[in-house]
Scaffold this active site. Sequence first.
Site, PDB file in Angstrom:
ATOM      1  N   ALA A 275      37.493  32.424  40.246  1.00 43.94           N
ATOM      2  CA  ALA A 275      37.946  33.114  38.756  1.00 43.94           C
ATOM      3  C   ALA A 275      37.174  32.110  37.922  1.00 43.94           C
ATOM      4  O   ALA A 275      36.898  31.171  38.435  1.00 43.94           O
ATOM      5  CB  ALA A 275      39.862  32.633  38.882  1.00 43.94           C
TER       6      ALA A 275
ATOM      7  N   GLY B 286      38.585  32.999  43.973  1.00 48.33           N
ATOM      8  CA  GLY B 286      38.889  34.269  44.058  1.00 48.33           C
ATOM      9  C   GLY B 286      37.764  35.028  44.655  1.00 48.33           C
ATOM     10  O   GLY B 286      37.933  36.397  44.711  1.00 48.33           O
TER      11      GLY B 286
ATOM     12  N   GLU C  76      38.881  35.885  47.852  1.00 52.76           N
ATOM     13  CA  GLU C  76      39.775  36.326  47.891  1.00 52.76           C
ATOM     14  C   GLU C  76      39.558  37.708  47.630  1.00 52.76           C
ATOM     15  O   GLU C  76      39.853  39.260  47.557  1.00 52.76           O
ATOM     16  CB  GLU C  76      41.187  36.667  46.552  1.00 52.76           C
ATOM     17  CG  GLU C  76      41.616  35.351  46.657  1.00 52.76           C
ATOM     18  CD  GLU C  76      42.525  34.352  45.852  1.00 52.76           C
ATOM     19  OE1 GLU C  76      41.869  34.722  44.491  1.00 52.76           O
ATOM     20  OE2 GLU C  76      44.300  34.970  45.845  1.00 52.76           O
TER      21      GLU C  76
ATOM     22  N   GLU D 273      41.622  25.752  45.275  1.00 52.49           N
ATOM     23  CA  GLU D 273      42.478  26.587  43.944  1.00 52.49           C
ATOM     24  C   GLU D 273      43.480  25.409  43.751  1.00 52.49           C
ATOM     25  O   GLU D 273      43.810  24.725  42.917  1.00 52.49           O
ATOM     26  CB  GLU D 273      43.416  27.606  43.788  1.00 52.49           C
ATOM     27  CG  GLU D 273      42.852  29.269  43.705  1.00 52.49           C
ATOM     28  CD  GLU D 273      42.252  28.733  44.924  1.00 52.49           C
ATOM     29  OE1 GLU D 273      41.934  28.973  46.247  1.00 52.49           O
ATOM     30  OE2 GLU D 273      41.935  30.271  44.953  1.00 52.49           O
TER      31      GLU D 273
END
Length: 691
Positions: free
Chosen positions: A63, A103, A106, A126
């Site tokens: 992300a 992300g 993910e 993260e």
Amino acid sequence: MSVTKEAAGAVTVLRIGNGPVNALSVGNGFVTEIGDAFAAAEADQDCAAIVIAGEGRMFCGGADIGDFDGDPASLDTLRNMQLGVENSGKPVIMAIHGVALGGGLELAMAGHYRIAQAGTKLGMPEVTLGLLPGGGGTQRLPRLTGAAAALDMMLSGKPVSAERALEIGLVDKVVEGDVVAAALALAAEALPPVRPSGALPVPADKAEAVEAARAKLRPGALSQAPARIVDCVAALSDDLASGLAVEARLFGELMASEASRGLRHVFFGERKVARIPGLSSDVRPRPIARVGVVGGGLMGTGITIALLNAGLSVTMVELREEALAKAGATIAKTIQRDVDKGRIAQDKADARLAAFTPAGSLDALGDVDLVIEAVFEDIGVKEEVFTALDRITKPEAILASNTSTLDLDAIAAFVSDPSRVVGLHFFSPANIMRLLEVVRGKATAPEVLVTAMDFAKRIGKVGVVAGVCDGFIGNRIFEEYLRQAWFLLEEGALPQQVDAAMEAWGMAMGPCRTMDLAGQDIGWAVRKRRAVEQPDRPYSGVIDRICEMGRFGQKTGKGIYLYPDGRTAEPDPEIDRLIIEYSAEIGLERRTISDEEIVSRCVLAMVNEGAHIVGEGIAYRPVDVDMIYLYGYGFPRERGGPMFHADVIGLPAVLESIRTYAAGRHGWAWEPAPLLVDLAARGETFEILNA
Ligand code: T1G
């Protein structure tokens, strides 16, 4: 930013592209564009299966970390896009290459199948940002790999190889060639059924893995991300939505936390300091292939190892035959230790050693591209070396000094063309510490500076540009930090209290222990020099009394502390008595000093000197000071650095404390930095200067 669509028979291939790492940015609409393109493919009657791949050199780096300074709900856009992928009625195959991180992984797990190209790295970093996988990772990864393997990935933040990912069930296939072609082949074989990761059962090892992970948590840690990650895995249940809700809530808490804000500041900061303001981008670095290191002492040896580890060819010049042999033996032993510990293969170690050439004369440096001088800190010795280098080396060779206390401009003056002189100040041990102060002299050419910064990145260092002054950036600040530590001793604190307070606050090591490790004689030499150069800025004499006893720290078995086993620091009642007697000798009544005062004076001394340094232009930005303190002095990453931390406190409050100290004992040490006064008056922050 783009999402391109390509039809391959009945399969639609979506390629996602957004900047260098295909970051899943919500702010620029990229995530929405992926969702829209996916929905269109799903609605397309001619499309039977969907492949998603990344443009450029990787699948997706995660992300967009920059999105997290805004509204935590922005991540809902990403979560909803991933749910749309997972709940697709058509099989979704993820074609993964390069890296799939955070992300990005993910997104890959929201797919029904994952094919990875050999060499791909897949990870959940993260936690290194003080966050948890907030896009479903804590709920999908354990379902695919089991709770233990998932917790290991999420708590370590370290990526796994494609082969390891295959072993633990994170990917379905690893291929050598084109990963999109392999995905198309999978879709063509027999249209695989949809297989939502979130529909997989809760892993059987959940309870055991959660208990084991909880046992390893550090209660007083500045970042609560590890604990919250464990909480998310503990929340795994047959109801995916409830687990996702727990994850989203805890993610929001972490995103707002000071620790995560600090860690995100560091992530961007260590990249920002690589930029030299005001320099045209057409100033390109010179190629550096062969390097000369002058000096086979502790620093020269460490520097040589760092360069060999980076794949460079190094000629070390040490005039003393015995010292050269000792350096060579240390280099060989250190490189071999990396093999013994499984860090590198034997052939790589052999190649590194083959790139090392010991030499007994500076004449061996005639064809090097860069020389790094690491000889004794004496201006006369530097003059001899640089005068000779001026004669021996190629005119385009860069001449660098590792000096930490001498005037680089004075050293440059020994060379007929001072524009090729720069400072490369390594921190001991030079093959371990990541900080490299790149000192720009008055005459240093822009191309030389750019080459030095490029060289820093190449050898895995965080290069930070410093102007010329006493101590450059790091040591100049460090001396103000030590000044307060020594004053605190004479005023009422004892060494173990000062160190314990600073270490509880987050410093890797307190000031007393640090100087015992670095060598109290080194600090003593600085204070002696400064007593002549800056007589109006005296230090407490208590630390000199310890040095006068020949107690230089760990290397002499005694310093402020005792080292009975040569490594473990033990408080010494004799030193405690010496400190108490010293206070009486100077007529100072000792007082109880709080840990809060210790931390405040030590930290604000760094902040104030850092503000002086930025204000004088010695550092380009406050973030440069932060990176120096994180990578060279054990400042806690979760607090972002001294200047970032000052912004967290608030500059008006910082200035008020400094003014209080300035009105107190040795107030002269607390002259508020003009930059700090100016920013506080305007209600501004140091951060605004980092743009
Ligand atoms: N967000 C924003 N910018 C990023 C970025 C990211 N995730 N990753 C890199 N950049 C920028 C970087 O600042 C630099 O910018 C440029 O891209 C090239 O980076 C919801 C919450 C992927 C291994 O932590 O580890 O997903 O300086 O020089 O050496 O659960 O970048 O050029 O202006 O590092 O080839 C999780 C972070 C995010 C991975 C590539 N992901 N990135 O290394 O390039 S949080 C990460 C990296 C998240 C979800 C959670 C590396 C890389 P500029 P670079 P590189």
